[in-house]
Design a protein around this motif. Sequence first.
Motif, PDB file in Angstrom:
ATOM      1  N   ALA A 105       0.830  -1.205   0.000  1.00 22.76           N
ATOM      2  CA  ALA A 105       0.000   0.000   0.000  1.00 22.76           C
ATOM      3  C   ALA A 105       0.865   1.255   0.000  1.00 22.76           C
ATOM      4  N   ALA A 106       1.912   1.252   0.825  1.00 24.96           N
ATOM      5  CA  ALA A 106       2.815   2.409   0.877  1.00 24.96           C
ATOM      6  C   ALA A 106       3.576   2.557  -0.433  1.00 24.96           C
ATOM      7  N   ALA A 107       4.003   1.433  -1.043  1.00 25.22           N
ATOM      8  CA  ALA A 107       4.754   1.482  -2.293  1.00 25.22           C
ATOM      9  C   ALA A 107       3.893   2.014  -3.435  1.00 25.22           C
ATOM     10  N   ARG A 108       2.649   1.568  -3.509  1.00 20.75           N
ATOM     11  CA  ARG A 108       1.761   2.050  -4.568  1.00 20.75           C
ATOM     12  C   ARG A 108       1.477   3.543  -4.405  1.00 20.75           C
ATOM     13  N   ASP A 109       1.340   3.992  -3.169  1.00 24.04           N
ATOM     14  CA  ASP A 109       1.130   5.418  -2.922  1.00 24.04           C
ATOM     15  C   ASP A 109       2.365   6.221  -3.336  1.00 24.04           C
ATOM     16  N   LEU A 110       3.553   5.692  -3.011  1.00 26.55           N
ATOM     17  CA  LEU A 110       4.794   6.375  -3.381  1.00 26.55           C
ATOM     18  C   LEU A 110       4.927   6.477  -4.895  1.00 26.55           C
ATOM     19  N   VAL A 111       4.682   5.377  -5.608  1.00 25.51           N
ATOM     20  CA  VAL A 111       4.802   5.384  -7.067  1.00 25.51           C
ATOM     21  C   VAL A 111       3.805   6.363  -7.690  1.00 25.51           C
ATOM     22  N   ARG A 150       6.218  10.657   4.135  1.00 25.72           N
ATOM     23  CA  ARG A 150       6.479  10.286   5.531  1.00 25.72           C
ATOM     24  C   ARG A 150       5.189  10.247   6.337  1.00 25.72           C
ATOM     25  N   TYR A 151       4.303  11.205   6.082  1.00 24.60           N
ATOM     26  CA  TYR A 151       3.036  11.231   6.821  1.00 24.60           C
ATOM     27  C   TYR A 151       2.207   9.984   6.524  1.00 24.60           C
ATOM     28  N   MET A 152       2.133   9.602   5.250  1.00 23.21           N
ATOM     29  CA  MET A 152       1.313   8.444   4.884  1.00 23.21           C
ATOM     30  C   MET A 152       1.899   7.151   5.451  1.00 23.21           C
ATOM     31  N   VAL A 153       3.224   7.032   5.424  1.00 25.76           N
ATOM     32  CA  VAL A 153       3.860   5.814   5.938  1.00 25.76           C
ATOM     33  C   VAL A 153       3.707   5.734   7.456  1.00 25.76           C
ATOM     34  N   CYS A 154       4.043   6.822   8.136  1.00 22.39           N
ATOM     35  CA  CYS A 154       4.076   6.805   9.610  1.00 22.39           C
ATOM     36  C   CYS A 154       2.713   7.067  10.240  1.00 22.39           C
ATOM     37  N   GLY A 155       1.802   7.637   9.491  1.00 27.44           N
ATOM     38  CA  GLY A 155       0.497   7.944  10.057  1.00 27.44           C
ATOM     39  C   GLY A 155      -0.613   7.030   9.601  1.00 27.44           C
ATOM     40  N   VAL A 156      -0.399   6.335   8.446  1.00 27.40           N
ATOM     41  CA  VAL A 156      -1.483   5.534   7.884  1.00 27.40           C
ATOM     42  C   VAL A 156      -1.048   4.083   7.668  1.00 27.40           C
ATOM     43  N   TYR A 157      -0.137   3.859   6.719  1.00 28.88           N
ATOM     44  CA  TYR A 157       0.144   2.489   6.283  1.00 28.88           C
ATOM     45  C   TYR A 157       0.838   1.662   7.362  1.00 28.88           C
ATOM     46  N   HIS A 158       1.879   2.190   7.958  1.00 24.85           N
ATOM     47  CA  HIS A 158       2.531   1.504   9.070  1.00 24.85           C
ATOM     48  C   HIS A 158       2.039   2.067  10.409  1.00 24.85           C
ATOM     49  N   LEU A 216       9.501   6.449  17.107  1.00 27.70           N
ATOM     50  CA  LEU A 216      10.558   5.669  16.468  1.00 27.70           C
ATOM     51  C   LEU A 216      10.316   5.558  14.969  1.00 27.70           C
ATOM     52  N   LEU A 217       9.080   5.292  14.575  1.00 28.07           N
ATOM     53  CA  LEU A 217       8.751   5.240  13.150  1.00 28.07           C
ATOM     54  C   LEU A 217       9.105   6.554  12.460  1.00 28.07           C
ATOM     55  N   HIS A 218       8.743   7.669  13.089  1.00 33.75           N
ATOM     56  CA  HIS A 218       9.046   8.978  12.509  1.00 33.75           C
ATOM     57  C   HIS A 218      10.554   9.207  12.428  1.00 33.75           C
ATOM     58  N   ALA A 219      11.294   8.713  13.406  1.00 33.69           N
ATOM     59  CA  ALA A 219      12.759   8.860  13.372  1.00 33.69           C
ATOM     60  C   ALA A 219      13.348   8.106  12.186  1.00 33.69           C
ATOM     61  N   TYR A 220      12.867   6.888  11.943  1.00 36.03           N
ATOM     62  CA  TYR A 220      13.317   6.137  10.771  1.00 36.03           C
ATOM     63  C   TYR A 220      13.010   6.910   9.487  1.00 36.03           C
ATOM     64  N   SER A 221      11.790   7.432   9.391  1.00 35.26           N
ATOM     65  CA  SER A 221      11.386   8.100   8.152  1.00 35.26           C
ATOM     66  C   SER A 221      12.182   9.378   7.918  1.00 35.26           C
ATOM     67  N   GLN A 222      12.532  10.089   8.990  1.00 32.90           N
ATOM     68  CA  GLN A 222      13.327  11.307   8.834  1.00 32.90           C
ATOM     69  C   GLN A 222      14.719  10.993   8.302  1.00 32.90           C
ATOM     70  N   LEU A 223      15.207   9.807   8.589  1.00 26.88           N
ATOM     71  CA  LEU A 223      16.533   9.403   8.114  1.00 26.88           C
ATOM     72  C   LEU A 223      16.496   8.862   6.687  1.00 26.88           C
TER      73      LEU A 223
END
Length: 231
Positions: A116-122, A141-149, A161-168
């Motif tokens: 789901a996250a990959a299709r949104d990114l593409v 980052r919002y969709m990954v950390c707030g919705v999909y994961h 922690l999820l947000h820290a990963y996404s910021q990196l």
Amino acid sequence: QNGHLGLGLMEQLEEMMARFEDVPTGFRLWITSQPHDRFPLGLLKRSTKVADEPPRGVRARLKRMYATMPPELLDAASQPADRKALYALAFMHSVVQERRSGFRAPYDFGPSDWLAAARDLVRRLAEARQHSQPLDWAAVRYMVCGVYHGGRVADEWDRRLLHAYSQLWLTPRVVDAGFEFHPGYGSSESGEVEGHRRHIEGLPHRDDPALLGLTAGADRSLRTAEAHGVL
């Protein structure tokens, strides 16, 4: 499929199978299910069981993801920069999966979250190119950390922690030449999918605990707890 979602039907199926007569020798009934303590034991005992365990390690997880990735997803991410961005998302997902036991609460991050996250990114990559604009990484980052994961995460510290990963790892820098997610874990410089697969083959077989945000002691404790769980 998903027998754990229809336990009543599974109980009826057990009764139906007990009444079967003159079953053709080539007949096979395939049932997929997640583990569930209410799944009919009689049905389990008369079945040949095959368990599909997720691979361990970031390298092994990435290998499976790139071996099972839908072709249309790879075709949509046709540009080298797009494929680097997709690899970055796959890398973060594999790290989150590998650290699953190291969160404050256990989360079942599965293939559906990643796809789901990959299709949104593409889709966002295509829209950005269509309008000659840079990709909005903040929205990714919002969709990954707030919705999909993040939709699975209830604990505030786990969400941080999820947000820290996404910021990196979900930033414009991931498409730069020589970018590294962690020492020894660089991004593939190839614009081809096979190049990414060869790059994954060269990743370390044993992950540095620091990659997951763990100390050596915490990693050892997690491995020990998992071993006790198996025994």
